[in-house]
Enzyme design. Structure first.
Site, PDB file in Angstrom:
ATOM      1  N   ARG A 136      73.648  54.087  32.998  1.00 35.72           N
ATOM      2  CA  ARG A 136      73.522  55.204  32.056  1.00 35.72           C
ATOM      3  C   ARG A 136      72.184  55.194  31.332  1.00 35.72           C
ATOM      4  O   ARG A 136      71.482  56.206  31.289  1.00 35.72           O
ATOM      5  CB  ARG A 136      74.657  55.149  31.029  1.00 35.72           C
ATOM      6  CG  ARG A 136      76.002  55.537  31.579  1.00 35.72           C
ATOM      7  CD  ARG A 136      77.119  55.099  30.648  1.00 35.72           C
ATOM      8  NE  ARG A 136      78.426  55.414  31.204  1.00 35.72           N
ATOM      9  CZ  ARG A 136      79.011  54.717  32.173  1.00 35.72           C
ATOM     10  NH1 ARG A 136      78.405  53.678  32.702  1.00 35.72           N
ATOM     11  NH2 ARG A 136      80.203  55.069  32.622  1.00 35.72           N
ATOM     12  N   THR A 137      71.819  54.058  30.760  1.00 32.58           N
ATOM     13  CA  THR A 137      70.599  54.022  29.961  1.00 32.58           C
ATOM     14  C   THR A 137      69.370  54.234  30.829  1.00 32.58           C
ATOM     15  O   THR A 137      68.475  55.017  30.487  1.00 32.58           O
ATOM     16  CB  THR A 137      70.500  52.682  29.209  1.00 32.58           C
ATOM     17  OG1 THR A 137      71.639  52.539  28.356  1.00 32.58           O
ATOM     18  CG2 THR A 137      69.238  52.612  28.365  1.00 32.58           C
ATOM     19  N   LYS A 173      59.949  35.089  40.492  1.00 33.45           N
ATOM     20  CA  LYS A 173      59.134  34.013  41.073  1.00 33.45           C
ATOM     21  C   LYS A 173      58.589  33.079  39.997  1.00 33.45           C
ATOM     22  O   LYS A 173      57.786  32.194  40.292  1.00 33.45           O
ATOM     23  CB  LYS A 173      57.969  34.609  41.865  1.00 33.45           C
ATOM     24  CG  LYS A 173      58.408  35.563  42.980  1.00 33.45           C
ATOM     25  CD  LYS A 173      57.194  36.214  43.631  1.00 33.45           C
ATOM     26  CE  LYS A 173      57.608  37.249  44.671  1.00 33.45           C
ATOM     27  NZ  LYS A 173      56.442  37.955  45.249  1.00 33.45           N
ATOM     28  N   ARG A 192      64.812  46.781  28.930  1.00 32.34           N
ATOM     29  CA  ARG A 192      66.108  46.160  28.625  1.00 32.34           C
ATOM     30  C   ARG A 192      66.012  44.693  29.019  1.00 32.34           C
ATOM     31  O   ARG A 192      65.520  44.369  30.104  1.00 32.34           O
ATOM     32  CB  ARG A 192      67.247  46.839  29.384  1.00 32.34           C
ATOM     33  CG  ARG A 192      68.562  46.059  29.303  1.00 32.34           C
ATOM     34  CD  ARG A 192      69.740  46.853  29.792  1.00 32.34           C
ATOM     35  NE  ARG A 192      70.104  47.884  28.819  1.00 32.34           N
ATOM     36  CZ  ARG A 192      71.265  48.541  28.846  1.00 32.34           C
ATOM     37  NH1 ARG A 192      72.161  48.276  29.771  1.00 32.34           N
ATOM     38  NH2 ARG A 192      71.516  49.459  27.943  1.00 32.34           N
ATOM     39  N   HIS A 247      70.377  48.287  20.238  1.00 32.35           N
ATOM     40  CA  HIS A 247      70.220  49.299  21.285  1.00 32.35           C
ATOM     41  C   HIS A 247      69.946  50.609  20.555  1.00 32.35           C
ATOM     42  O   HIS A 247      70.826  51.446  20.385  1.00 32.35           O
ATOM     43  CB  HIS A 247      71.504  49.379  22.112  1.00 32.35           C
ATOM     44  CG  HIS A 247      71.388  50.161  23.379  1.00 32.35           C
ATOM     45  ND1 HIS A 247      70.311  50.962  23.685  1.00 32.35           N
ATOM     46  CD2 HIS A 247      72.231  50.259  24.443  1.00 32.35           C
ATOM     47  CE1 HIS A 247      70.497  51.526  24.871  1.00 32.35           C
ATOM     48  NE2 HIS A 247      71.652  51.117  25.352  1.00 32.35           N
TER      49      HIS A 247
END
Length: 323
Positions: free
Chosen positions: A62-63, A90, A112, A140
């Site tokens: 969604r975000t 890596k 995020r 958020h």
């Protein structure tokens, strides 16, 4: 547009540091941007020539998609990078990854990350705008903003409303952004959930703490129902999902005993039959899909403002004019 004149400053890493005036500016700016998503051609040239990197170190649908829609509707060039396909897998550090992206002359990073504070850490080290799309258990901010916009749309105001956040408060960055934002906009806020899922000292943030979901339903004008974040839990927080639903689930039977019609929000994804029953999630008082729609408008507003746009010029920007 000049990012140095942004009414939000350089970055949006949380609502805790924003003023009520800044939050209101975002919500007011989002209003005219809603109409863009209803057009046949869903695009305006507001961010033409800007390059935005979506840097997601945690799974998201969604975000991430909401930000992509917002960026493309403002005509920005977008690049999506997932942690599994980046050099971080890596051993490269977060800052080295960002600086390499900076060397490609980007303008903004939407990130995020699973670690609380990661967005602020990055924002302090690169000149590009940084938008926090969720960091650990911290905040958020755009979810908090779209929740507030949805409440304001349906209730006509935020000031004086009683909003109760129900569920897994301990692991929820959404809860924290809602608490910071709603309190600054004049709402009363309560939290409700099992003691094991309430952070220690949560009342110090200025919220009421309710011990039963029935109490929350009697007290509130709005319920924002949070999912159990099972991926962040170890055993012992709740006896079982069935037991949680029996004691804490938001059901039609419980809502029928409310003294007033309640507005029902959920930031998603939902665990149907656990924290919320399907007939509530799909019922007449649910505004869950409105939250999704408003998410695009709010993220458009944040991108526009961080790029130097002004709230009073958002209407002209919506029409494709110079912001």
């Amino acid at each position: 547009m000049n990012q140095m004149t942004s009414p939000l400053g350089k970055d949006l890493v949380g609502l805790e540091r924003l003023s009520g005036q800044q939050i209101r500016a975002i919500l007011d700016t989002a209003e005219p941007f809603k109409e863009i998503s209803e057009r046949r051609i869903k695009k305006v040239p507001v961010l033409r020539g800007k390059t935005i990197v979506n840097l997601f170190f945690e799974a998201s649908t969604r975000t991430r998609v909401s930000f992509e829609f917002a960026e493309k509707r403002l005509s920005a060039d977008t690049v999506n990078i997932a942690a599994a396909s980046s050099s971080v897998s890596k051993g490269e550090t977060l800052v080295d990854t960002a600086r390499n992206l900076e060397a490609m002359r980007i303008d903004m990073v939407v990130m995020r990350h699973g670690s609380s504070g990661a967005a602020r850490f990055l924002a302090d080290r690169i000149p590009s705008n940084v938008i926090n799309a969720g960091d650990g258990w911290h905040e958020h901010p755009t979810q908090g903003l779209l929740d507030m916009l949805t409440i304001r749309d349906h209730m006509g105001r935020l000031d004086g409303l009683k909003v109760c956040i129900v569920g897994d408060i301990r692991h929820s960055r959404v809860a924290r952004s809602n608490i910071y934002g709603l309190l600054k906009m004049g709402a009363e806020v309560a939290v409700c959930g099992p003691q094991t899922l309430l952070p220690q000292g949560i009342g110090d943030l200025g919220v009421h703490v309710l011990s039963r979901v029935e109490d929350a339903i009697q007290w509130a004008d709005v319920l924002n129902v949070l999912r159990l974040q099972l991926e962040r839990m170890q055993a012992g927080y709740v006896p079982s999902l069935r037991e949680y639903n029996r004691i804490w689930g938001v059901s039609t039977a419980r809502l029928e005993r409310a003294p007033r019609d309640l507005l029902i929000l959920h930031p998603g994804p939902m665990n149907r039959g656990v924290e919320i029953d399907s007939d509530v999630a799909d019922g007449p008082h649910s505004v869950i899909l409105n939250q999704v729609t408003n998410g695009v408008a709010v993220r458009m507003a944040v991108l526009y403002l961080l790029a130097g746009g002004q709230p009073e010029k958002a209407e002209a920007a919506k029409q494709g004019g110079e912001a």
